[in-house]
Scaffold this motif. Structure first.
Motif, mmCIF file in Angstrom:
data_model
loop_
_atom_site.group_PDB
_atom_site.id
_atom_site.type_symbol
_atom_site.label_atom_id
_atom_site.label_comp_id
_atom_site.label_asym_id
_atom_site.label_seq_id
_atom_site.Cartn_x
_atom_site.Cartn_y
_atom_site.Cartn_z
ATOM 1 N N ASP A 164 0.821 -1.207 0.000
ATOM 2 C CA ASP A 164 0.000 0.000 0.000
ATOM 3 C C ASP A 164 0.861 1.264 0.000
ATOM 4 O O ASP A 164 1.950 1.282 0.569
ATOM 5 C CB ASP A 164 -0.861 -0.026 1.273
ATOM 6 N N SER A 165 0.380 2.293 -0.661
ATOM 7 C CA SER A 165 0.959 3.628 -0.507
ATOM 8 C C SER A 165 -0.101 4.660 -0.862
ATOM 9 O O SER A 165 -1.005 4.380 -1.644
ATOM 10 C CB SER A 165 2.179 3.798 -1.418
ATOM 11 N N GLU A 166 0.015 5.835 -0.264
ATOM 12 C CA GLU A 166 -0.925 6.911 -0.562
ATOM 13 C C GLU A 166 -0.959 7.192 -2.058
ATOM 14 O O GLU A 166 -1.999 7.444 -2.644
ATOM 15 C CB GLU A 166 -0.521 8.185 0.180
ATOM 16 N N GLU A 167 0.227 7.156 -2.653
ATOM 17 C CA GLU A 167 0.343 7.487 -4.060
ATOM 18 C C GLU A 167 -0.434 6.484 -4.925
ATOM 19 O O GLU A 167 -1.159 6.863 -5.843
ATOM 20 C CB GLU A 167 1.827 7.504 -4.452
ATOM 21 N N ALA A 168 -0.273 5.205 -4.596
ATOM 22 C CA ALA A 168 -0.967 4.165 -5.373
ATOM 23 C C ALA A 168 -2.473 4.332 -5.236
ATOM 24 O O ALA A 168 -3.215 4.304 -6.216
ATOM 25 C CB ALA A 168 -0.531 2.783 -4.894
ATOM 26 N N ARG A 169 -2.917 4.527 -3.996
ATOM 27 C CA ARG A 169 -4.355 4.697 -3.773
ATOM 28 C C ARG A 169 -4.875 5.915 -4.514
ATOM 29 O O ARG A 169 -5.935 5.875 -5.139
ATOM 30 C CB ARG A 169 -4.646 4.872 -2.286
ATOM 31 N N GLY A 170 -4.128 6.995 -4.438
ATOM 32 C CA GLY A 170 -4.536 8.224 -5.111
ATOM 33 C C GLY A 170 -4.701 8.004 -6.604
ATOM 34 O O GLY A 170 -5.702 8.403 -7.195
ATOM 35 N N ARG A 171 -3.704 7.366 -7.202
ATOM 36 C CA ARG A 171 -3.760 7.130 -8.652
ATOM 37 C C ARG A 171 -4.987 6.280 -9.002
ATOM 38 O O ARG A 171 -5.715 6.575 -9.934
ATOM 39 C CB ARG A 171 -2.512 6.374 -9.130
ATOM 40 N N PHE A 172 -5.171 5.215 -8.238
ATOM 41 C CA PHE A 172 -6.267 4.301 -8.544
ATOM 42 C C PHE A 172 -7.626 4.985 -8.408
ATOM 43 O O PHE A 172 -8.458 4.960 -9.316
ATOM 44 C CB PHE A 172 -6.214 3.066 -7.643
ATOM 45 N N TRP A 173 -7.837 5.626 -7.264
ATOM 46 C CA TRP A 173 -9.168 6.202 -7.018
ATOM 47 C C TRP A 173 -9.443 7.398 -7.917
ATOM 48 O O TRP A 173 -10.585 7.621 -8.331
ATOM 49 C CB TRP A 173 -9.338 6.569 -5.545
ATOM 50 N N ASP A 174 -8.401 8.173 -8.220
ATOM 51 C CA ASP A 174 -8.606 9.290 -9.155
ATOM 52 C C ASP A 174 -9.104 8.771 -10.492
ATOM 53 O O ASP A 174 -10.038 9.309 -11.076
ATOM 54 C CB ASP A 174 -7.298 10.074 -9.356
ATOM 55 N N ALA A 175 -8.469 7.701 -10.965
ATOM 56 C CA ALA A 175 -8.870 7.139 -12.260
ATOM 57 C C ALA A 175 -10.272 6.557 -12.186
ATOM 58 O O ALA A 175 -11.090 6.744 -13.095
ATOM 59 C CB ALA A 175 -7.865 6.078 -12.695
ATOM 60 N N ALA A 176 -10.566 5.879 -11.082
ATOM 61 C CA ALA A 176 -11.903 5.276 -10.927
ATOM 62 C C ALA A 176 -12.972 6.364 -10.902
ATOM 63 O O ALA A 176 -14.036 6.235 -11.503
ATOM 64 C CB ALA A 176 -11.960 4.448 -9.651
ATOM 65 N N LEU A 177 -12.645 7.455 -10.227
ATOM 66 C CA LEU A 177 -13.595 8.555 -10.100
ATOM 67 C C LEU A 177 -13.869 9.217 -11.446
ATOM 68 O O LEU A 177 -15.012 9.572 -11.751
ATOM 69 C CB LEU A 177 -13.045 9.579 -9.097
ATOM 70 N N VAL A 178 -12.828 9.364 -12.249
ATOM 71 C CA VAL A 178 -13.000 9.938 -13.585
ATOM 72 C C VAL A 178 -13.996 9.090 -14.369
ATOM 73 O O VAL A 178 -14.947 9.584 -14.966
ATOM 74 C CB VAL A 178 -11.646 10.018 -14.335
ATOM 75 N N CYS A 179 -13.778 7.779 -14.333
ATOM 76 C CA CYS A 179 -14.638 6.860 -15.066
ATOM 77 C C CYS A 179 -16.078 6.920 -14.538
ATOM 78 O O CYS A 179 -17.028 7.035 -15.304
ATOM 79 C CB CYS A 179 -14.062 5.453 -14.924
ATOM 80 N N ALA A 180 -16.219 6.890 -13.230
ATOM 81 C CA ALA A 180 -17.564 6.893 -12.642
ATOM 82 C C ALA A 180 -18.285 8.202 -12.925
ATOM 83 O O ALA A 180 -19.493 8.212 -13.178
ATOM 84 C CB ALA A 180 -17.480 6.644 -11.141
ATOM 85 N N SER A 181 -17.545 9.320 -12.894
ATOM 86 C CA SER A 181 -18.231 10.594 -13.104
ATOM 87 C C SER A 181 -18.685 10.728 -14.556
ATOM 88 O O SER A 181 -19.643 11.437 -14.830
ATOM 89 C CB SER A 181 -17.363 11.779 -12.672
ATOM 90 N N GLU A 182 -18.012 10.038 -15.463
ATOM 91 C CA GLU A 182 -18.461 10.073 -16.855
ATOM 92 C C GLU A 182 -19.651 9.152 -17.086
ATOM 93 O O GLU A 182 -20.499 9.420 -17.920
ATOM 94 C CB GLU A 182 -17.324 9.640 -17.800
ATOM 95 N N ARG A 183 -19.680 8.047 -16.341
ATOM 96 C CA ARG A 183 -20.628 7.009 -16.741
ATOM 97 C C ARG A 183 -21.714 6.663 -15.738
ATOM 98 O O ARG A 183 -22.681 5.996 -16.085
ATOM 99 C CB ARG A 183 -19.836 5.737 -17.105
ATOM 100 N N TYR A 184 -21.565 7.066 -14.490
ATOM 101 C CA TYR A 184 -22.557 6.639 -13.507
ATOM 102 C C TYR A 184 -23.597 7.714 -13.275
ATOM 103 O O TYR A 184 -23.273 8.878 -13.033
ATOM 104 C CB TYR A 184 -21.887 6.299 -12.177
#
Lengths: 388, 347
Positions: free
Chosen positions: A238-258
């Motif tokens: 785990d690292s803050e950086e990894a989590r940040g990258r992952f969730w930022d990308a997930a959020l981009v996708c969700a905000s476009e499609r959900y």
């Protein structure tokens, strides 16, 4: 039974079994795949497209080859299916699994009207015309929630496929069947995801947005409410950086499609308040708008499977080692999706720890891919009879 | 603790936006401190959600939330949930309860005048029979009954209009302004519809005050306009005044003015939140967040409702009342959820 509407087939359904994966059955399924694929609007319905893709010749051929000898195998007879009401195409998979095993089927369609069901039924009617043996073994029915009708179908069934969660399973299990009737029950399950933080850091932007899309398909796409949708996200390396990258990308996708319904937003907010009151292991909840809620846990203490969010509410935990997970897994656990991990090692982990749960280990993005092995059942084998 | 004596001396609808914003910011902050200090559950929630976060109303259905010792509770009010539904439980001590009555009277008198009017309660006295649990309906009636005189019940035990009583009341107060009070659906179903089917019309003068939600009315396709018109035609009552309120914030209700707008008083405030991010919005439909200065015995000063509404303006309603005015669209549409489980069970 006057209240029963036969959407496909009739009351005069044959219960005479066919040979498992018979050529006729395989040819029919392939023909159905072609007709579904040709359907003009298939792109509008990714779930219908997925069904068509699953039915294709190559896949059925592979399934048959993987199955091994079918020389002395027949279906059990008549299989009665109770499909879940909230997933439009699940009924078709349930029916196809029983058919491949060599069974006739009565399928109770979801009570809710979905365009997908109408599309599939219309195409199916055409496909069945060329396969009279299968046609006389297929009935899709609709009827109001009445146990008397369900009871009648249960009395004539040689096998039952019961979807819809604990409540439905318990209710239908209580109805009388033939002594030899085989039940496959699909109860409420709990699913989780394990992500290797280091692998996230090693992934380029393209890979990351692909991963985000896959994660979206496993979760938001089904309101995070399918049995195989992960609720708990475990981080290894785990690292803050990894989590940040992952969730930022997930959020981009969700905000476009959900499409976030206001009622779901209220529900997530209320869940956060409930967690604040009840969850002793809660560190805090991070919120990005109302689309993504991340409830951070400081320990894995059971019963974890009660930690359920919907519409993008995840529980997160930094895993020190897999043994920590072994301690909490119960028979409720179904799908473990993974990113950056070795799947066979994860399966080996389930085996070595003799866990009562985790039936599937698949990459992120494949959580929804239903198949002939599901919920730990080898469905085609269980729905067929061996002549020894 | 807030200086309630001072607050009750403030003009009920006289505070303009800037002044009110500042006043509410500091008053609500004081209340937040009070509830955080005295209600462990509220403290835990605001630790996680953020100090100024509203409490979702459904939490009162799931938990017993108190900011006073149990011994101080003199009244427990419950929402009138339909059978099988969980009901809210609201715990009142002497102070909060008294404050609610006082605020209600201050607000309502701005619409019906300070003199007590002869009052016809459009309900059945049976609703008060169970005094242990105060349903929202019973509490509402008792609260409003302080504002009238010659209290008369229009419906019998079977929820049928008692024409003898109604006629007597009508004769006795001929030429006077009267106050009719009841719950919207009860008035419509058991009074107006019953009178219509008996082809009875009345000749009252005065005002009808009603509240309690529009869901069942919407099911019958009755909107506020049709309700008003039918009430006028059947009872002769010229002024029909709806109010928006909830058992979780009894007292600080939002009354409908002559323009048909719901108004926040000095005791209450609203914000409309965008469902996507809960950011306050000024010009579109969203979730209603309600604030009330009244509750100190339970943490209900800042609530996230499940109703949708829209802000119509601030300080500039032609009726002359300062503050926010708005309209309510009703309960937010239920979630349509995909997924394999037919029934979603909460833990």
């Amino acid at each position: 039974m006057s209240d029963v509407e036969y959407v496909i087939g009739s009351e005069n359904i044959s219960n005479i079994p066919m040979q498992t994966y018979s050529d006729d059955i395989c040819r029919f399924v392939e023909a159905l795949s072609e007709k579904l694929t040709k359907f003009g609007d298939v792109r509008r319905y990714p779930d219908v497209a997925a069904l068509a893709f699953w039915c294709r010749k190559g896949n059925i051929g592979r399934l048959k080859a993987d199955f091994g000898s079918t020389e002395f195998r027949l279906g059990r007879g008549l299989c009665f299916h109770v499909a879940p009401s909230n997933i439009p195409v699940n009924f078709a998979f349930s029916w196809l699994f029983a058919l491949l095993a060599g069974n006739a089927s009565v399928v109770r369609l979801p009570g809710k009207e979905y365009p997908q069901i109408e599309i599939i039924c219309n195409i199916l009617r055409g496909a069945l015309r060329d396969f009279p043996e299968i046609e006389e073994r297929t009935a899709f029915v609709r009827y109001p929630a009445q146990n008397e009708i369900t009871a009648k179908f249960c009395e004539i069934a040689d096998a039952r496929m019961i979807w819809g969660g604990d409540g439905t399973v318990t209710e239908i299990r209580g109805l009388r069947t033939k002594p030899r009737c085989v039940d496959l029950t699909f109860a409420d399950r709990y699913s989780l995801c394990v992500i290797n933080g280091k692998a996230i850091l090693d992934t380029d932007e393209n890979g990351l947005s692909r991963l985000a899309e896959h994660f979206f398909n496993d979760t938001w796409l089904m309101d995070q409410n399918a049995c195989s949708s992960p609720q708990l996200i475990l981080w290894i390396n785990d690292s803050e950086e990894a989590r940040g990258r992952f969730w930022d990308a997930a959020l981009v996708c969700a905000s476009e499609r959900y499409e976030l319904q206001t009622a779901v937003a209220v529900e997530k907010y209320a869940r956060m308040c409930e967690d604040a009151l009840e969850l002793e292991t809660l560190v805090g909840v991070r919120r990005d708008g109302n689309l993504l809620y991340r409830a951070e846990l400081k320990a894995l203490r059971g019963p974890i499977e009660n930690l359920r969010g919907r519409g993008g509410y995840f529980y997160e935990y930094r895993l020190k080692n897999l043994d920590e997970l072994a301690a909490v897994v119960t028979d409720k656990y179904q799908t473990l999706t993974q990113f950056g991990m070795n799947e066979d090692e994860l399966r080996g982990f389930v085996l070595q720890n003799r866990l009562r749960g985790i039936d599937r280990v698949v990459p992120v993005g494949r959580a929804m891919d239903i198949d002939v092995v599901w919920d730990g059942f080898d469905i085609v084998r269980m729905l067929s009879r061996v002549i020894a | 603790m807030l200086d309630y004596q001072k607050i009750f001396e403030l003009p009920v609808f006289g505070m303009k936006r800037d002044e009110k914003d500042a006043f509410f910011r500091s008053a609500l902050s004081e209340l937040t401190d009070h509830h955080r200090d005295n209600c462990e559950a509220y403290r835990r929630i605001t630790d996680v959600a953020g100090r100024d976060s509203p409490l979702p109303v459904r939490l009162f259905k799931e938990y017993e939330l108190l900011s006073v010792p149990r011994e101080a509770v003199i009244k427990t009010m419950t929402s009138s949930g339909t059978t099988g539904q969980a009901v809210s439980r609201i715990f009142l001590d002497r102070d909060t309860s008294a404050r609610q009555s006082k605020a209600l009277s201050k607000i309502v008198s701005q619409f019906i005048g300070k003199t007590r009017l002869p009052m016809l309660i459009v309900d059945s006295p049976a609703v008060l029979k169970d005094r242990n649990m105060f349903s929202a309906r019973g509490a509402g009636i008792l609260g409003f009954s302080m504002l009238g005189r010659d209290l008369t019940w229009a419906l019998d035990e079977n929820m049928e209009p008692d024409m003898t009583i109604i006629d007597n009341f009508s004769k006795k107060h001929e030429g006077e302004n009267v106050l009719l009070f009841g719950f919207t659906f009860m008035i419509w179903q058991h009074f107006i519809q019953a009178l219509v089917s008996r082809e009875e019309t009345l000749a009252f003068e005065g005002i009808l005050v009603h509240g309690g939600g529009w869901k069942k009315m919407a099911d019958q396709s009755v909107d506020n306009e049709r309700f008003k018109q039918t009430v006028r035609d059947v009872t002769g009552i010229g002024r029909v005044c709806n109010y928006y309120g909830m058992v979780e914030q009894t007292g600080s209700i939002f009354m409908e003015c002559e323009q048909g707008h719901l108004h926040a008083s000095v005791f209450s405030d609203i914000r409309i939140l965008d469902g996507q991010n809960f950011a306050p919005v000024e010009q579109k439909r969203g979730l209603i967040e309600c604030a009330s200065l009244l509750p100190t015995s339970y943490p209900g000063h800042r609530l996230l409702t499940e109703d949708e509404g829209e802000l119509l303006g601030v300080d500039d309603c032609p009726c002359g009342r300062a503050g926010k005015y708005f309209r309510v669209y009703g309960r937010v549409k239920g979630a349509e959820i995909r997924g394999c489980s037919d029934t979603y069970e909460r833990r």
